[in-house]
Write an enzyme that holds these catalytic residues in place. Structure first.
Site: not given
Length: 454
Positions: A15, A99-100, A109, A243, A245, A247-248, A331
């Site tokens: 990242r 992500s965020h 990832k 978020d 992407d 995933d949360r 998560h």
């Protein structure tokens, strides 16, 4: 000049800022290294809506095909959709997302076949070493026969698989506000929710990696203000925020009040234990509420406490055969989803639980939200080790107080606990405190902060 990989290769992913810290030529080397370390004949790649994502993922694909590896590109997707593809197709995968993080960031990832995580101890260190070597010596020689690139749409299959895991057919109709934060939830939610007994009120579904409305981080209270207001205006049954992407997921009740991720963990754990006949192991990290292990035991399960971080949760799930795992960061991990995290599946469980009974969400989650919590409080410190030692010295030997060092320092008694963990990337200590009532929590929180801030 060679990129400084120590700045962008983190514990669980890659990242950094594009193009300042990494760019497409570097992504191509990562693709070649990923192919070599996994030893796979084929991989799957997806990406989010950030402006830099298509170019970076395309470069990664070129690096892999130069090594003779066939690539399946699934294009725009959420991170858990990439995990679905890795699991369903049995292929290692790479997801391009930060992500965020703000728009100028991007990342990768990575996972092995079956969505098994790639972190520092499971391949990421080897990938970094190869990329560093090739930055100095040049890219490796291409394979005699290059790999192919095939494009495949997995969105419908992903949505159908999730819906197969939660029965929503007989629930009462619900009005749901969803804030996608201009992230990948705007891509996945319409397909996953299609045909469900849900009146969907969409917010910020336009895919825009510059995040024009607010950061796509629902754990920061300022980023759910719009959702809270809209839930109240619409007289909705609940609100859900994803978020960047997707995933949360983060939930607010019919009053617009935030629902603790620990309460969601406990609720979903109870449902999954019922689905598995009242037996099974449930993983929770050490900053989730005490409500979680209590609810797990009350429903016949075995709670197992781990360090914070998805690599620890996933490793413990695989080791113990756990059916579910949850973190206070929102998560949620499922055995039936290759032990990977998916906020969308957790959201479907909340809809099923709410629509399967008559009361409002606030009443439903009250049974799972039993304690007063501080939330995570960050403090900048000069010496993390010295501050932790000061806390340990202050509490060691106190009657009825236990101390453990599984992850940072956890200090606990019969009716309260707090954990202090050092950040891996910044000079910060992170405090989480919980007690049976607000006054005790505030007292313990302030005591700990006084020592931390010295």
């Amino acid at each position: 000049m060679a990129a400084d990989l120590s700045q962008i290769v983190k514990a669980y992913d890659v990242r950094g800022v594009v193009p300042d810290q990494w760019d497409e030529p570097l992504a191509e080397l990562f693709g070649a290294a990923f192919a070599q370390v996994t030893g796979a004949d084929a991989i799957v790649i997806g990406h989010d809506m950030r402006p830099s994502s298509p170019g970076l993922s395309g470069a990664f694909a070129r690096g892999a095909t130069r090594r003779g590896v066939d690539v399946t590109e699934i294009g725009l997707c959420s991170t858990d959709q990439l995990y679905y593809a890795s699991g369903a197709l049995g292929l290692p995968g790479a997801m391009f997302t930060a992500s965020h993080n703000p728009a100028q960031y991007n990342g990768i990832k990575m996972c092995r076949a079956g969505a098994a995580p790639v972190g520092q101890d499971t391949g990421l260190a080897e990938i970094r070493a190869l990329v560093e070597e090739w930055q100095d010596s040049g890219a490796p020689e291409p394979a005699g026969t290059p790999g192919t690139i095939t494009r495949r749409d997995t969105l419908e299959d992903y949505a159908a698989y999730l819906r197969s895991l939660v029965d929503l057919t007989s629930i009462s109709r619900l009005k749901v506000v969803v804030d996608a934060g201009n992230g990948m939830g705007g891509h996945t939610v319409p397909t996953v929710f299609a045909g469900l007994p849900v009146d969907l009120v969409p917010m910020y579904f336009e895919l825009d990696g510059t995040f024009p409305n607010h950061e796509a981080n629902p754990l920061d209270p300022k980023n759910i203000v719009d959702l809270q207001q809209r839930v109240r205006e619409e007289h909705a049954d609940l609100g859900i925020a994803f978020d960047g992407d997707a995933d949360r997921c983060f939930v607010v009740d019919e009053n617009g009040d935030p629902v603790s991720p620990s309460a969601i963990t406990a609720l979903v754990a109870a449902r999954e234990l019922a689905r598995y006949g009242g037996k099974g192991t449930v993983i929770h990290n050490l900053i989730t509420s005490r409500s979680v292990p209590e609810v797990v035991r009350e429903n016949g399960g075995t709670p197992v406490r781990t360090r914070v971080g998805h690599s620890f949760i996933k490793a413990e799930m695989a080791r113990s055969g756990a059916i579910f795992g949850g973190e206070h960061s929102a998560h949620y991990y499922f055995k039936d989803f290759w032990n990977a995290d998916t906020g969308m599946l957790a959201a479907l469980h909340v809809l099923a639980a709410l629509g399967g009974q008559d009361g409002p969400l606030s009443r439903l989650v009250a049974a799972y939200d039993r304690y007063a919590g501080s939330g995570e409080i960050n403090s900048t410190v000069d010496d993390q080790g010295a501050r932790l030692a000061a806390i340990k010295a202050a509490y060691q030997g106190r009657e009825g107080v236990d101390i453990d060092e599984l992850d940072g320092l956890t200090v606990s008694s019969a009716d309260w606990w707090f954990n202090v963990r050092p950040s891996n990337t910044e000079p910060l200590l992170r405090l989480n405190a919980e007690a049976g009532d607000e006054a005790t929590m505030e007292k313990i929180r302030d005591e700990a902060l006084e020592i931390i801030r010295g």
